[in-house]
Scaffold this active site. Structure first.
Site, PDB file in Angstrom:
ATOM      1  N   HIS A 243     -13.431  -5.885  11.052  1.00 28.80           N
ATOM      2  CA  HIS A 243     -13.235  -7.113  10.263  1.00 28.80           C
ATOM      3  C   HIS A 243     -13.838  -8.269  11.071  1.00 28.80           C
ATOM      4  O   HIS A 243     -13.393  -8.546  12.184  1.00 28.80           O
ATOM      5  CB  HIS A 243     -11.744  -7.408  10.052  1.00 28.80           C
ATOM      6  CG  HIS A 243     -11.039  -6.484   9.130  1.00 28.80           C
ATOM      7  ND1 HIS A 243     -11.122  -6.598   7.759  1.00 28.80           N
ATOM      8  CD2 HIS A 243     -10.219  -5.435   9.365  1.00 28.80           C
ATOM      9  CE1 HIS A 243     -10.378  -5.645   7.192  1.00 28.80           C
ATOM     10  NE2 HIS A 243      -9.823  -4.938   8.145  1.00 28.80           N
TER      11      HIS A 243
ATOM     12  N   ASP B 123     -16.563   0.107   4.910  1.00 26.71           N
ATOM     13  CA  ASP B 123     -15.355   0.861   4.563  1.00 26.71           C
ATOM     14  C   ASP B 123     -15.185   0.873   3.048  1.00 26.71           C
ATOM     15  O   ASP B 123     -16.056   0.419   2.306  1.00 26.71           O
ATOM     16  CB  ASP B 123     -14.127   0.289   5.278  1.00 26.71           C
ATOM     17  CG  ASP B 123     -13.678  -1.053   4.723  1.00 26.71           C
ATOM     18  OD1 ASP B 123     -14.508  -1.779   4.147  1.00 26.71           O
ATOM     19  OD2 ASP B 123     -12.481  -1.387   4.879  1.00 26.71           O
TER      20      ASP B 123
ATOM     21  N   ASP C 251     -14.900  -4.742   3.375  1.00 24.87           N
ATOM     22  CA  ASP C 251     -14.591  -5.891   4.232  1.00 24.87           C
ATOM     23  C   ASP C 251     -14.681  -5.543   5.720  1.00 24.87           C
ATOM     24  O   ASP C 251     -14.488  -6.409   6.572  1.00 24.87           O
ATOM     25  CB  ASP C 251     -13.226  -6.514   3.891  1.00 24.87           C
ATOM     26  CG  ASP C 251     -12.056  -5.543   4.035  1.00 24.87           C
ATOM     27  OD1 ASP C 251     -12.250  -4.416   4.522  1.00 24.87           O
ATOM     28  OD2 ASP C 251     -10.927  -5.927   3.650  1.00 24.87           O
ATOM     29  N   ARG C 252     -14.988  -4.276   6.040  1.00 27.68           N
ATOM     30  CA  ARG C 252     -15.133  -3.872   7.442  1.00 27.68           C
ATOM     31  C   ARG C 252     -16.524  -3.280   7.658  1.00 27.68           C
ATOM     32  O   ARG C 252     -16.989  -2.478   6.843  1.00 27.68           O
ATOM     33  CB  ARG C 252     -14.073  -2.844   7.834  1.00 27.68           C
ATOM     34  CG  ARG C 252     -12.660  -3.360   7.613  1.00 27.68           C
ATOM     35  CD  ARG C 252     -11.661  -2.602   8.419  1.00 27.68           C
ATOM     36  NE  ARG C 252     -11.757  -1.169   8.220  1.00 27.68           N
ATOM     37  CZ  ARG C 252     -11.126  -0.288   8.988  1.00 27.68           C
ATOM     38  NH1 ARG C 252     -10.399  -0.700  10.004  1.00 27.68           N
ATOM     39  NH2 ARG C 252     -11.230   0.992   8.741  1.00 27.68           N
TER      40      ARG C 252
ATOM     41  N   ASP D  82     -13.543  -0.753   0.825  1.00 26.89           N
ATOM     42  CA  ASP D  82     -13.556  -1.958  -0.008  1.00 26.89           C
ATOM     43  C   ASP D  82     -14.487  -3.036   0.526  1.00 26.89           C
ATOM     44  O   ASP D  82     -14.456  -4.177   0.080  1.00 26.89           O
ATOM     45  CB  ASP D  82     -12.142  -2.517  -0.202  1.00 26.89           C
ATOM     46  CG  ASP D  82     -11.523  -3.077   1.072  1.00 26.89           C
ATOM     47  OD1 ASP D  82     -11.842  -2.567   2.166  1.00 26.89           O
ATOM     48  OD2 ASP D  82     -10.696  -4.016   0.979  1.00 26.89           O
TER      49      ASP D  82
ATOM     50  N   ARG E 149       0.840  -1.196   0.000  1.00 25.64           N
ATOM     51  CA  ARG E 149       0.000   0.000   0.000  1.00 25.64           C
ATOM     52  C   ARG E 149       0.877   1.248   0.000  1.00 25.64           C
ATOM     53  O   ARG E 149       1.909   1.292   0.655  1.00 25.64           O
ATOM     54  CB  ARG E 149      -0.908   0.016   1.228  1.00 25.64           C
ATOM     55  CG  ARG E 149      -1.950   1.120   1.218  1.00 25.64           C
ATOM     56  CD  ARG E 149      -2.809   1.047   2.458  1.00 25.64           C
ATOM     57  NE  ARG E 149      -3.476  -0.247   2.591  1.00 25.64           N
ATOM     58  CZ  ARG E 149      -4.068  -0.663   3.709  1.00 25.64           C
ATOM     59  NH1 ARG E 149      -4.065   0.096   4.772  1.00 25.64           N
ATOM     60  NH2 ARG E 149      -4.662  -1.827   3.731  1.00 25.64           N
TER      61      ARG E 149
ATOM     62  N   SER F  70      -8.474   0.208   0.549  1.00 26.71           N
ATOM     63  CA  SER F  70      -9.215  -0.121   1.759  1.00 26.71           C
ATOM     64  C   SER F  70      -9.892   1.111   2.346  1.00 26.71           C
ATOM     65  O   SER F  70     -10.637   1.795   1.663  1.00 26.71           O
ATOM     66  CB  SER F  70      -8.280  -0.799   2.766  1.00 26.71           C
ATOM     67  OG  SER F  70      -8.988  -1.315   3.864  1.00 26.71           O
ATOM     68  N   HIS F  71      -9.619   1.407   3.617  1.00 24.71           N
ATOM     69  CA  HIS F  71     -10.287   2.510   4.324  1.00 24.71           C
ATOM     70  C   HIS F  71      -9.473   3.796   4.287  1.00 24.71           C
ATOM     71  O   HIS F  71      -9.846   4.776   4.928  1.00 24.71           O
ATOM     72  CB  HIS F  71     -10.498   2.122   5.789  1.00 24.71           C
ATOM     73  CG  HIS F  71      -9.215   1.833   6.509  1.00 24.71           C
ATOM     74  ND1 HIS F  71      -8.541   0.635   6.343  1.00 24.71           N
ATOM     75  CD2 HIS F  71      -8.470   2.576   7.348  1.00 24.71           C
ATOM     76  CE1 HIS F  71      -7.444   0.667   7.077  1.00 24.71           C
ATOM     77  NE2 HIS F  71      -7.369   1.825   7.694  1.00 24.71           N
TER      78      HIS F  71
ATOM     79  N   LYS G 144      -4.249  -6.441  -1.951  1.00 23.62           N
ATOM     80  CA  LYS G 144      -4.405  -7.535  -1.005  1.00 23.62           C
ATOM     81  C   LYS G 144      -4.334  -8.832  -1.793  1.00 23.62           C
ATOM     82  O   LYS G 144      -4.928  -8.929  -2.868  1.00 23.62           O
ATOM     83  CB  LYS G 144      -5.740  -7.428  -0.266  1.00 23.62           C
ATOM     84  CG  LYS G 144      -5.856  -6.206   0.646  1.00 23.62           C
ATOM     85  CD  LYS G 144      -7.218  -6.133   1.325  1.00 23.62           C
ATOM     86  CE  LYS G 144      -7.307  -4.911   2.233  1.00 23.62           C
ATOM     87  NZ  LYS G 144      -8.651  -4.778   2.870  1.00 23.62           N
TER      88      LYS G 144
END
Length: 471
Positions: A331, A244, A248-249, A246, A20, A108-109, A118
């Site tokens: 998560h 978030d 996943d949260r 993407d 990242r 992501s966030h 990822k």
């Protein structure tokens, strides 16, 4: 294989859980191309060939995905592209299409100028030493060569169908739910999902927009839940859910506008799982409330405290054969009834099922939980090249005092008042702090101890725990 000219990544982008960086500064299309070559080489050498590839809604993601594809193809990998969507849809593709590996282009966030990757290979997360190995492969120019193929598939409808399958019960009293997609990559999936779920659904910011024009897509920061709270109140909704960047949260609020943090959600999911799997291992990260670990054990489960990080938690789940695990960051990982990865859309549908079957509102679940006084997960700015050393300084000082310390991830210190935690973030230039006590006076004492340690290591603030001070 070939030993072509080596490629060196910026040292800051090869992180613990993923790759990242800041687009145009530490992360460029050339990095994506080199990563494709290095990851493709890793896949080939582990006996794989087919790689699923997805991307989130960030403005930089299409260019990075294209460069990544070219790199993968040059190693002889066959690339199965699923287009834009949430990270869990990429994970789903790996399992449903039985590909050998998967890679997701996502920031992501993080803010809109960030992006990254990822990865999954041979059914496991690529993290830690494996990410460093990618850097070594690239630096040596030690790449496999070949000519792979590209195919484009649409898995979105299949993914939504799988999510809907979780609500495998009668819904006599359909609920009213507000869904805040935060302009992140889950928007299209949530639109299709809610069109088929029982109940009344109000969607916020479901148009995918990589500039995130409405609010930052991180549901662990309460300031980002203001719109969701207002909409739940306006529509007199039973509860609200946020995602978030993407998908996943998960972030959740009850019908009274109260946030249920990751450890509180895990307590609800764990109670449900333990009815079917008594004695099962339930894993939570070091930031989770002690009340969670105590409640899991009271319910007959085996509560395990582990390191923070989606890759680390998933690996520990396999080792402990845990049916479920979770983090304060939202998560939540489901191996029972699902595939073992973190999927906020699945977590939302599963919560719906639990609420329907329990006959209790989310507010009732929350109000029945053991009470503790705690700080939110607090992030305090600290340079990447300083944060780990700072934690080691704190650890050394604590050792001299004989404090009761868990060193699983950073330092978690138990006192008569409760506990406090300091750890270095693996995703941001920050120290993460959290405190929990039985009452306000105890919490104040714990916060003072944390402040004392941070000041002794050179950080400056009048109040590290003030709203916005370190977020």
């Amino acid at each position: 294989m070939t030993n072509s000219a080596g490629y060196k990544f910026d040292s800051s982008v090869l992180r613990e859980y993923d790759v990242r960086g800041v687009v145009g500064q530490t992360l460029h299309a050339a990095d994506a191309h080199a990563l494709g070559k290095a990851f493709g080489t890793m896949v080939r050498r582990s006996g794989g060939k087919r790689v699923a590839l997805g991307r989130d809604g960030r403005l930089s993601s299409p260019e990075l995905a294209e460069a990544l594809t070219e790199g993968l193809l040059s190693t002889g990998c066959d690339v199965v592209r699923i287009g834009r969507g949430p990270t869990p849809m990429l994970y789903f593709t790996v399992y449903d299409e039985k590909t050998d590996a998967g890679i997701m282009v996502t920031g992501s966030h993080n803010p809109s100028n960030y992006n990254g990757f990822k990865m999954l290979n041979a059914g496991k997360s690529v993290f830690g030493d494996a990410i460093q190995e990618l850097g070594k492969i690239a630096a040596a120019g030690d790449f496999e060569t070949g000519q792979g193929t590209v195919s484009d598939i649409d898995v979105e409808d299949r993914f939504v169908t799988r999510l809907l399958a979780e609500l495998d019960c009668d819904v006599p009293n359909p609920m009213t739910i507000v869904w805040d997609c935060g302009n992140g990559a889950a928007g299209d999936v949530v639109r299709k999902l809610t069109a088929q779920l029982p109940g009344t659904h109000h969607l916020l910011f479901d148009e995918v927009d990589g500039t995130f024009p409405n609010h930052h897509p991180d549901p662990t920061v309460e300031a980002n839940l203001v719109d969701l709270k207002a909409a739940v109140a306006k529509h007199n909704a039973d509860w609200g859910v946020a995602f978030d960047g993407d998908g996943d949260r998960i972030g959740v609020i009850d019908g009274k506008g109260n946030v249920l943090w990751g450890d509180q959600l895990l307590q609800i999911y764990a109670a449900d799982v333990l009815e079917r799997k008594p004695g099962a291992a339930i894993i939570a990260d070091v930031k989770a409330s002690q009340t969670l670990f105590d409640e899991v054990n009271r319910l007959g489960g085996n509560a395990i405290m582990w390191k923070t990080g989606h890759s680390l938690i998933k690996t520990k789940m396999i080792e402990a054969k845990a049916p479920i695990a979770g983090e304060m960051s939202g998560h939540i990982f489901f191996a029972e009834r699902y595939y073992g990865y973190d999927d906020a859309t699945y977590a939302a549908v599963r919560l719906y099922r639990i609420l329907v079957q329990s006959g209790k509102s989310l507010a009732e679940w929350r109000e029945a939980m053991p009470v503790a006084v705690n700080t939110p997960e607090t992030r305090i700015e600290c340079p990447d090249d300083r944060k780990f050393a700072l934690i080691e300084e704190v650890r050394a000082r604590l050792a001299e005092t004989g404090a009761e310390v868990s060193g699983i991830d950073g330092v978690r210190v138990s006192t008569d008042d409760g506990w406090w935690l300091l750890r270095a973030s693996n995703t941001q230039p920050a120290i993460v702090a959290r405190c929990e006590a039985g009452d306000d006076a105890g919490l104040a004492r714990l916060k003072a101890q944390v402040t004392d340690q941070l000041v002794k290591s050179g950080l400056k603030s009048d109040d590290f725990f003030a709203p916005g001070a370190g977020h």
